[in-house]
Design a protein around this motif. Structure first.
Motif, PDB file in Angstrom:
ATOM      1  N   ARG A  53      63.833 -48.869 -45.995  1.00  0.00           N
ATOM      2  CA  ARG A  53      64.328 -48.827 -47.374  1.00  0.00           C
ATOM      3  C   ARG A  53      63.350 -48.127 -48.301  1.00  0.00           C
ATOM      4  O   ARG A  53      63.747 -47.438 -49.235  1.00  0.00           O
ATOM      5  CB  ARG A  53      64.548 -50.248 -47.896  1.00  0.00           C
ATOM      6  N   ALA A  54      62.054 -48.368 -48.064  1.00  0.00           N
ATOM      7  CA  ALA A  54      61.039 -47.805 -48.942  1.00  0.00           C
ATOM      8  C   ALA A  54      59.710 -47.696 -48.222  1.00  0.00           C
ATOM      9  O   ALA A  54      59.465 -48.392 -47.233  1.00  0.00           O
ATOM     10  CB  ALA A  54      60.881 -48.682 -50.176  1.00  0.00           C
ATOM     11  N   SER A  55      58.858 -46.835 -48.754  1.00  0.00           N
ATOM     12  CA  SER A  55      57.521 -46.636 -48.218  1.00  0.00           C
ATOM     13  C   SER A  55      56.565 -46.503 -49.400  1.00  0.00           C
ATOM     14  O   SER A  55      56.840 -45.748 -50.338  1.00  0.00           O
ATOM     15  CB  SER A  55      57.502 -45.371 -47.371  1.00  0.00           C
ATOM     16  N   LYS A  62      44.292 -48.688 -54.219  1.00  0.00           N
ATOM     17  CA  LYS A  62      45.031 -48.072 -55.336  1.00  0.00           C
ATOM     18  C   LYS A  62      46.355 -47.511 -54.820  1.00  0.00           C
ATOM     19  O   LYS A  62      46.421 -46.959 -53.728  1.00  0.00           O
ATOM     20  CB  LYS A  62      44.213 -46.954 -55.977  1.00  0.00           C
ATOM     21  N   LEU A  63      47.378 -47.647 -55.629  1.00  0.00           N
ATOM     22  CA  LEU A  63      48.697 -47.107 -55.319  1.00  0.00           C
ATOM     23  C   LEU A  63      48.624 -45.588 -55.438  1.00  0.00           C
ATOM     24  O   LEU A  63      48.150 -45.071 -56.450  1.00  0.00           O
ATOM     25  CB  LEU A  63      49.704 -47.683 -56.320  1.00  0.00           C
ATOM     26  N   VAL A  64      49.075 -44.853 -54.403  1.00  0.00           N
ATOM     27  CA  VAL A  64      48.992 -43.394 -54.460  1.00  0.00           C
ATOM     28  C   VAL A  64      50.317 -42.679 -54.218  1.00  0.00           C
ATOM     29  O   VAL A  64      50.455 -41.505 -54.538  1.00  0.00           O
ATOM     30  CB  VAL A  64      47.929 -42.827 -53.480  1.00  0.00           C
ATOM     31  N   PHE A  65      51.306 -43.376 -53.631  1.00  0.00           N
ATOM     32  CA  PHE A  65      52.561 -42.705 -53.294  1.00  0.00           C
ATOM     33  C   PHE A  65      53.638 -43.744 -53.051  1.00  0.00           C
ATOM     34  O   PHE A  65      53.361 -44.824 -52.545  1.00  0.00           O
ATOM     35  CB  PHE A  65      52.380 -41.857 -52.026  1.00  0.00           C
ATOM     36  N   ALA A  66      54.882 -43.411 -53.409  1.00  0.00           N
ATOM     37  CA  ALA A  66      56.017 -44.296 -53.116  1.00  0.00           C
ATOM     38  C   ALA A  66      57.271 -43.443 -52.937  1.00  0.00           C
ATOM     39  O   ALA A  66      57.424 -42.408 -53.588  1.00  0.00           O
ATOM     40  CB  ALA A  66      56.216 -45.302 -54.240  1.00  0.00           C
ATOM     41  N   SER A  67      58.137 -43.910 -52.038  1.00  0.00           N
ATOM     42  CA  SER A  67      59.409 -43.219 -51.852  1.00  0.00           C
ATOM     43  C   SER A  67      60.480 -44.222 -51.443  1.00  0.00           C
ATOM     44  O   SER A  67      60.184 -45.239 -50.820  1.00  0.00           O
ATOM     45  CB  SER A  67      59.292 -42.123 -50.786  1.00  0.00           C
ATOM     46  N   LEU A  68      61.714 -43.926 -51.830  1.00  0.00           N
ATOM     47  CA  LEU A  68      62.867 -44.726 -51.436  1.00  0.00           C
ATOM     48  C   LEU A  68      63.687 -43.922 -50.430  1.00  0.00           C
ATOM     49  O   LEU A  68      63.823 -42.704 -50.580  1.00  0.00           O
ATOM     50  CB  LEU A  68      63.749 -45.053 -52.646  1.00  0.00           C
ATOM     51  N   ALA A  69      64.239 -44.601 -49.454  1.00  0.00           N
ATOM     52  CA  ALA A  69      65.076 -43.933 -48.466  1.00  0.00           C
ATOM     53  C   ALA A  69      66.300 -43.329 -49.152  1.00  0.00           C
ATOM     54  O   ALA A  69      66.880 -43.937 -50.054  1.00  0.00           O
ATOM     55  CB  ALA A  69      65.513 -44.923 -47.392  1.00  0.00           C
ATOM     56  N   GLY A  70      66.652 -42.146 -48.765  1.00  0.00           N
ATOM     57  CA  GLY A  70      67.836 -41.497 -49.304  1.00  0.00           C
ATOM     58  C   GLY A  70      67.634 -40.856 -50.664  1.00  0.00           C
ATOM     59  O   GLY A  70      68.583 -40.349 -51.264  1.00  0.00           O
ATOM     60  N   GLN A  71      66.405 -40.868 -51.169  1.00  0.00           N
ATOM     61  CA  GLN A  71      66.136 -40.287 -52.484  1.00  0.00           C
ATOM     62  C   GLN A  71      65.118 -39.156 -52.308  1.00  0.00           C
ATOM     63  O   GLN A  71      64.073 -39.359 -51.687  1.00  0.00           O
ATOM     64  CB  GLN A  71      65.575 -41.365 -53.416  1.00  0.00           C
ATOM     65  N   ILE A 131      59.583 -46.695 -58.694  1.00  0.00           N
ATOM     66  CA  ILE A 131      59.936 -47.182 -57.362  1.00  0.00           C
ATOM     67  C   ILE A 131      59.298 -48.545 -57.095  1.00  0.00           C
ATOM     68  O   ILE A 131      59.955 -49.472 -56.627  1.00  0.00           O
ATOM     69  CB  ILE A 131      59.530 -46.160 -56.274  1.00  0.00           C
ATOM     70  N   VAL A 132      58.023 -48.682 -57.413  1.00  0.00           N
ATOM     71  CA  VAL A 132      57.318 -49.942 -57.148  1.00  0.00           C
ATOM     72  C   VAL A 132      57.912 -51.080 -57.975  1.00  0.00           C
ATOM     73  O   VAL A 132      58.108 -52.188 -57.457  1.00  0.00           O
ATOM     74  CB  VAL A 132      55.800 -49.793 -57.384  1.00  0.00           C
ATOM     75  N   TYR A 133      58.251 -50.830 -59.240  1.00  0.00           N
ATOM     76  CA  TYR A 133      58.867 -51.888 -60.055  1.00  0.00           C
ATOM     77  C   TYR A 133      60.228 -52.282 -59.465  1.00  0.00           C
ATOM     78  O   TYR A 133      60.604 -53.445 -59.489  1.00  0.00           O
ATOM     79  CB  TYR A 133      59.018 -51.450 -61.509  1.00  0.00           C
ATOM     80  N   ASN A 134      60.946 -51.321 -58.931  1.00  0.00           N
ATOM     81  CA  ASN A 134      62.214 -51.599 -58.258  1.00  0.00           C
ATOM     82  C   ASN A 134      61.980 -52.465 -57.018  1.00  0.00           C
ATOM     83  O   ASN A 134      62.721 -53.417 -56.767  1.00  0.00           O
ATOM     84  CB  ASN A 134      62.896 -50.279 -57.887  1.00  0.00           C
ATOM     85  N   LEU A 135      60.955 -52.147 -56.258  1.00  0.00           N
ATOM     86  CA  LEU A 135      60.645 -52.905 -55.041  1.00  0.00           C
ATOM     87  C   LEU A 135      60.235 -54.342 -55.349  1.00  0.00           C
ATOM     88  O   LEU A 135      60.472 -55.246 -54.543  1.00  0.00           O
ATOM     89  CB  LEU A 135      59.521 -52.230 -54.257  1.00  0.00           C
ATOM     90  N   MET A 136      59.639 -54.564 -56.502  1.00  0.00           N
ATOM     91  CA  MET A 136      59.180 -55.904 -56.850  1.00  0.00           C
ATOM     92  C   MET A 136      60.334 -56.877 -57.036  1.00  0.00           C
ATOM     93  O   MET A 136      60.147 -58.087 -56.955  1.00  0.00           O
ATOM     94  CB  MET A 136      58.282 -55.858 -58.087  1.00  0.00           C
ATOM     95  N   SER A 137      61.530 -56.356 -57.243  1.00  0.00           N
ATOM     96  CA  SER A 137      62.692 -57.234 -57.382  1.00  0.00           C
ATOM     97  C   SER A 137      63.325 -57.571 -56.026  1.00  0.00           C
ATOM     98  O   SER A 137      64.188 -58.437 -55.956  1.00  0.00           O
ATOM     99  CB  SER A 137      63.734 -56.595 -58.299  1.00  0.00           C
ATOM    100  N   MET A 138      62.893 -56.910 -54.961  1.00  0.00           N
ATOM    101  CA  MET A 138      63.423 -57.215 -53.630  1.00  0.00           C
ATOM    102  C   MET A 138      62.846 -58.546 -53.159  1.00  0.00           C
ATOM    103  O   MET A 138      61.655 -58.794 -53.305  1.00  0.00           O
ATOM    104  CB  MET A 138      63.037 -56.127 -52.626  1.00  0.00           C
ATOM    105  N   ASN A 139      63.715 -59.385 -52.609  1.00  0.00           N
ATOM    106  CA  ASN A 139      63.241 -60.692 -52.159  1.00  0.00           C
ATOM    107  C   ASN A 139      63.613 -60.984 -50.707  1.00  0.00           C
ATOM    108  O   ASN A 139      63.523 -62.115 -50.266  1.00  0.00           O
ATOM    109  CB  ASN A 139      63.757 -61.801 -53.077  1.00  0.00           C
ATOM    110  N   GLN A 140      64.011 -59.972 -49.980  1.00  0.00           N
ATOM    111  CA  GLN A 140      64.426 -60.166 -48.592  1.00  0.00           C
ATOM    112  C   GLN A 140      64.218 -58.869 -47.825  1.00  0.00           C
ATOM    113  O   GLN A 140      64.426 -57.795 -48.362  1.00  0.00           O
ATOM    114  CB  GLN A 140      65.901 -60.548 -48.553  1.00  0.00           C
ATOM    115  N   GLY A 141      63.825 -58.991 -46.584  1.00  0.00           N
ATOM    116  CA  GLY A 141      63.693 -57.833 -45.714  1.00  0.00           C
ATOM    117  C   GLY A 141      62.343 -57.783 -45.042  1.00  0.00           C
ATOM    118  O   GLY A 141      61.335 -58.134 -45.637  1.00  0.00           O
ATOM    119  N   PRO A 142      62.313 -57.315 -43.803  1.00  0.00           N
ATOM    120  CA  PRO A 142      61.060 -57.185 -43.075  1.00  0.00           C
ATOM    121  C   PRO A 142      60.172 -56.107 -43.692  1.00  0.00           C
ATOM    122  O   PRO A 142      60.659 -55.137 -44.270  1.00  0.00           O
ATOM    123  CB  PRO A 142      61.491 -56.773 -41.670  1.00  0.00           C
TER     124      PRO A 142
END
Length: 190
Positions: A53-55, A62-71, A131-142
């Protein structure tokens, strides 16, 4: 052995805090959960990693990179999303710069006066934070954190302090929870 688990047991905020405090370098991958039909030690259903879903990549905590699958996450897409390039400009640049690495493309765009270095850095930074703020709302998934795995050298990595990201993400989560209290069902007509 990589750090791995499920977001229902170990939240994204906790992961970011752990990475920040330990100064780790590597990439955190979050996956769609695929049911295995088994139960874990807590009695919850075990989830195997499915599609990514995301990387999110970190260097020395330090945070240096983020990506969402399909984007799309190349430099042209980031600058287009930030409003630094129009759709027409982005299309032309994409056609002319096929196969060009982000770093080389950045130099060409600055040389042609399309954007400044500050435009590039601030656009990448905002894209990563969104992307990271979006990921912080995820509460399920490996999830799996692989040490010393970073994106290719062709990417422009902009270091961002995680302390402020964690604080801002927590504030946004509180706002969202407050909104849900007052508007529990967004599908219902007011």
């Amino acid at each position: 052995m990589p750090l791995q688990g499920n977001l229902r047991n170990f939240s994204t905020t906790q992961l970011l805090n752990l990475i920040n405090l330990s100064g780790r370098t590597g990439t955190l991958a979050i996956f769609e959960g695929v049911s295995t039909g088994e139960k874990d030690a807590m009695g919850d259903e075990k989830m195997a990693p499915g599609e990514e879903r995301a990387s999110v990549a970190f260097k020395s905590g330090k945070l240096v990179f983020a990506s969402l699958a399909g984007q799309a996450n190349d430099l042209v897409a980031v600058l287009n999303k930030a409003g630094k390039l129009t759709d027409a400009q982005a299309k032309i640049i994409r056609e002319r710069a096929k196969g060009t690495a982000d770093k080389a493309l950045a130099v060409r765009l600055m040389g042609a006066n399309y954007v400044t270095q500050n435009d590039i850095v601030s656009s990448i930074q905002q894209y990563t934070l969104d992307i990271v703020y979006n990921l912080m709302s995820m509460n399920q998934g490996p999830f799996v954190f692989n040490d010393n795995a970073l994106p290719s050298g062709e990417r422009i990595l902009v270091p961002i302090d995680l302390e402020n990201v964690i604080i801002e993400g927590a504030r946004r989560m509180r706002e969202q929870e407050e909104l849900i209290k007052h508007l529990p069902d967004l599908d219902r007509a007011l």
